[in-house]
Design an enzyme around this catalytic site. Structure first.
Site, short mmCIF file in Angstrom:
data_model
loop_
_atom_site.label_atom_id
_atom_site.label_comp_id
_atom_site.label_asym_id
_atom_site.label_seq_id
_atom_site.Cartn_x
_atom_site.Cartn_y
_atom_site.Cartn_z
N SER A 135 0.97 -1.13 -0.04
CA SER A 135 0.00 -0.06 0.21
C SER A 135 0.89 1.19 0.00
O SER A 135 1.92 1.18 0.52
CB SER A 135 -1.07 -0.01 1.30
OG SER A 135 -1.37 1.26 1.40
N TYR A 148 -2.92 -0.16 10.39
CA TYR A 148 -2.69 -0.84 9.02
C TYR A 148 -1.45 -0.04 8.44
O TYR A 148 -0.61 -0.64 7.65
CB TYR A 148 -3.90 -0.15 8.03
CG TYR A 148 -4.08 -0.55 6.65
CD1 TYR A 148 -4.26 -1.93 6.53
CD2 TYR A 148 -3.68 0.42 5.91
CE1 TYR A 148 -4.39 -2.20 4.93
CE2 TYR A 148 -3.58 0.03 4.39
CZ TYR A 148 -3.93 -1.32 4.08
OH TYR A 148 -4.21 -1.81 2.88
#
Length: 250
Positions: A135, A148
């Protein structure tokens, strides 16, 4: 990396980017794709012409026994795509610590378990590739996203480490850094933090195509959508400015 004729494992293949990766590998001539999910019954039926080329597998990143069983059931894999992951929204100092631990356990240790189980398989088959879907959050922590971004930063570092270990064994390692993607995971984030709805979304199909383009071209780091490419350019030019930009999303 040649995709045609390869045998692929895709984790989290039942939705979002994973589902699109499955379709893209089939479209580019992969001989077989093992479609892994915690609940394989949630996998869509193979498209016409793909019967026999898609094999569902039960695989839970938090359950080592399922990973070991998957590696035994898929002894011909040459490409491993670590796409499955977990999310948890909140601020690190306030949110449920158990949720933070779950995200780290899934995204970091779960992915490592898959690599440890499947790297010997790929090596026995003459080498191949490992693709870790990470990501853009690996380059800057957004406070509202809890553990995250931290998990993705750890996965980025881990990917770099295993890249050095696996090169002499004939296995290339590729990191994929998508920006916001139109998936149920992003919908979950926007439901808790509406400001994320202001970002442009790539489609899972766009990300899958760009990922496989990068894999075939041998790119170690793949930024598969316009926003991710923007982040890449800013990261190279001024990492601190990028961190401040991403951390400003509260």
């Amino acid at each position: 990396m040649r995709i045609e004729g390869s045998v692929v494992l895709v984790t989290g293949a039942n939705r979002g980017i994973g589902r699109s990766l499955l379709s893209e590998f089939l479209g580019r001539g992969a001989a077989r794709v093992y479609a892994a999910a915690r609940r394989p019954e949630t996998l869509e039926k193979p498209a016409a012409g793909a019967a026999g080329r898609v094999i569902p597998l039960a695989l839970d990143l938090t359950d080592p026994d399922t990973i070991t069983a998957a590696a035994e059931a898929a002894p011909d894999v040459t490409v491993v795509v670590n796409n499955a992951g977990a999310h948890g929204v909140g601020h690190l100092l306030d949110m449920d610590l158990g949720l933070v631990e779950s995200v780290m356990e899934t995204n970091v240790l779960g992915t490592l378990r898959v690599m440890r189980a499947f790297v010997p398989v790929v090596e026995r088959n003459g080498g191949g590739a490992v693709v870790n879907v990470i990501s853009i959050g690996a380059f800057g922590a957004t406070p509202a996203l809890g553990g995250y971004p931290a998990s993705k930063a750890a996965l980025h570092s881990m990917t770099q480490a295993v890249r050095q270990d696996l090169a002499p064994r004939g296995i290339s390692v590729h990191a994929v850094f998508p920006g916001p993607v139109d998936t149920s995971m992003l919908d979950y984030v926007i439901g808790h933090e509406p400001t994320f709805g202001d970002f442009p979304r790539a489609t899972p199909a766009e990300v899958a195509r760009a990922t496989l383009d990068g894999l075939e071209a041998g790119e170690p780091d793949i930024f598969p959508d316009p926003f991710a490419l923007e982040v890449q350019a800013e990261w190279r030019a001024d990492p601190q400015a990028l961190q401040e930009r991403l951390s400003g999303i509260t």
